[in-house]
Design a protein around this motif. Sequence first.
Motif, short mmCIF file in Angstrom:
data_model
loop_
_atom_site.label_atom_id
_atom_site.label_comp_id
_atom_site.label_asym_id
_atom_site.label_seq_id
_atom_site.Cartn_x
_atom_site.Cartn_y
_atom_site.Cartn_z
N ARG A 62 -5.43 -1.01 31.33
CA ARG A 62 -5.89 0.50 31.22
C ARG A 62 -5.95 0.97 29.76
O ARG A 62 -6.55 1.92 29.32
CB ARG A 62 -4.86 1.33 31.84
CG ARG A 62 -4.98 1.16 33.32
CD ARG A 62 -4.24 2.21 33.96
NE ARG A 62 -3.46 2.11 35.29
CZ ARG A 62 -2.24 1.44 35.65
NH1 ARG A 62 -1.47 1.41 34.78
NH2 ARG A 62 -2.36 1.01 36.75
N ALA B 39 -12.61 2.19 28.78
CA ALA B 39 -12.80 2.08 30.19
C ALA B 39 -14.19 2.85 30.60
O ALA B 39 -14.64 3.37 29.89
CB ALA B 39 -11.55 2.96 31.09
N GLN B 40 -14.57 2.49 31.68
CA GLN B 40 -15.93 2.77 32.22
C GLN B 40 -15.70 3.13 33.75
O GLN B 40 -15.17 2.42 34.46
CB GLN B 40 -17.01 1.63 31.99
CG GLN B 40 -18.29 1.96 32.66
CD GLN B 40 -18.92 2.55 31.46
OE1 GLN B 40 -19.00 2.72 30.31
NE2 GLN B 40 -20.01 3.29 32.30
N SER B 41 -16.29 4.17 34.05
CA SER B 41 -16.29 4.47 35.52
C SER B 41 -17.58 4.93 35.84
O SER B 41 -18.56 5.20 35.05
CB SER B 41 -15.49 5.95 35.57
OG SER B 41 -14.14 5.78 35.44
N SER C 156 -19.64 6.11 39.93
CA SER C 156 -19.66 6.19 41.36
C SER C 156 -20.76 5.39 42.07
O SER C 156 -21.71 5.41 41.57
CB SER C 156 -19.81 7.53 41.85
OG SER C 156 -18.53 8.14 41.35
N GLU D 163 -15.62 6.16 43.43
CA GLU D 163 -15.60 6.02 42.20
C GLU D 163 -14.82 4.85 41.54
O GLU D 163 -13.51 4.95 42.12
CB GLU D 163 -15.20 7.27 41.31
CG GLU D 163 -15.50 7.18 39.73
CD GLU D 163 -14.68 8.22 38.92
OE1 GLU D 163 -14.91 8.86 38.17
OE2 GLU D 163 -13.45 8.46 39.39
N PHE D 164 -15.52 3.94 40.78
CA PHE D 164 -14.61 2.80 40.29
C PHE D 164 -14.36 3.03 38.81
O PHE D 164 -15.39 3.46 38.19
CB PHE D 164 -15.53 1.61 40.69
CG PHE D 164 -15.64 1.36 42.11
CD1 PHE D 164 -14.67 0.40 42.79
CD2 PHE D 164 -16.67 1.57 42.75
CE1 PHE D 164 -14.56 0.19 44.15
CE2 PHE D 164 -16.89 1.27 43.98
CZ PHE D 164 -15.81 0.61 44.85
N THR D 165 -13.23 2.69 38.41
CA THR D 165 -12.80 2.56 36.94
C THR D 165 -12.42 1.07 36.83
O THR D 165 -11.68 0.68 37.50
CB THR D 165 -11.91 3.80 36.68
OG1 THR D 165 -12.45 4.84 37.26
CG2 THR D 165 -11.42 3.85 35.40
N ALA E 233 -12.82 -3.63 37.75
CA ALA E 233 -12.46 -2.52 38.49
C ALA E 233 -10.97 -2.51 38.69
O ALA E 233 -10.51 -3.54 39.37
CB ALA E 233 -13.02 -2.08 39.58
N ASN F 213 -11.16 5.62 43.00
CA ASN F 213 -11.12 7.09 43.22
C ASN F 213 -9.55 7.24 42.58
O ASN F 213 -8.84 8.16 43.14
CB ASN F 213 -11.00 7.55 44.51
CG ASN F 213 -12.30 6.99 45.52
OD1 ASN F 213 -13.33 7.40 44.87
ND2 ASN F 213 -12.18 6.64 46.66
N GLY F 214 -9.61 6.70 41.42
CA GLY F 214 -8.23 7.05 40.39
C GLY F 214 -7.06 6.20 41.12
O GLY F 214 -6.10 6.66 40.29
#
Length: 173
Positions: free
Chosen positions: A61, A65-67, A69, A80-82, A125, A129-130
Motif C-alpha cells: 500500500r 497505487a493505481q485504481s 473500475s 473498482e480494483f486498487t 490488486a 471496492n476499497g
Amino acid sequence: MRKLRWAISALIVGLMLPLTTAVLAEGALVEPTGRVVLTVSGKIGATNSGDTAQFDMEMLRALPAQSFSTSTLWTEGVHEFTGVPLAVLLEELGISGGTVDAWAINDYLAEFDVARLEPDVPIIAYAMNGKPMPRRDKGPLWLVYPYDSSDRYRTELVYSRSVWQLDRLEILE
Ligand SMILES: Nc1nc2c(c(=O)[nH]1)N[C@H]1C(S)=C(S)[C@@H](COP(=O)(O)O)O[C@H]1N2
Ligand SMILES: [Mo]
C-alpha cells in the motif's frame, strides 16, 4: 517572492514524495511487520529476507497505487480494483528486463516479459471496492487488467495472466 519560492519548493517536494516510497529506506528494502503476502526471488536488486524481497500489505500500500473500475470474467458486475502496477513494483526492486514468473498459491504460473509491460497495467490488486479480498474471492493479491477499457485486454493471453491468489514472483534472466 519568498513565499512563492517556498510554495514552489513545497510543490516540488510534494510531487517527488510519491516517487521516493516508504518501502525503500536509503536504498534498502524495509522489513515486513505484518503477514507476508508476496515474495519476490531471483535476479533482484533489493532484498530484505535472505535472497528474497518480502512484502506485507502495508508495504504494498505504500507503493504508488493505481485504481480502475472494470467487470471481469470471474466476478459479477463492475468493481473498482486498487493495487500497485506490476511494472512499478519491479522498478522498485531494480528490475528492468528479463522474465517474471508469477505464481499463485496453488502453483498456477503465468509469465511476463518485463520490457513489454505497460507502466500501469496489470496491477497487483490488493483491494476490491476499497476492501481487502479474501482468498475465496481471489485474494489477497490478484493480477488484474482493465478488461472493459480495451479489447486488447480481452484476449486469452491476458486472461491467463490474470493470476489470482498471487503469492510469488520469480525474476529470471
Ligand atoms: N490462481 C490462478 N489464476 C488463474 C488461473 C488458475 O488456474 N489459478 N487460470 C488462469 C487462466 S488460464 C484463465 S483463462 C483465467 C480463467 O480461468 P478459469 O477458466 O478458471 O475461469 O484465469 C487465470 N488465472
Ligand atoms: Mo486460460
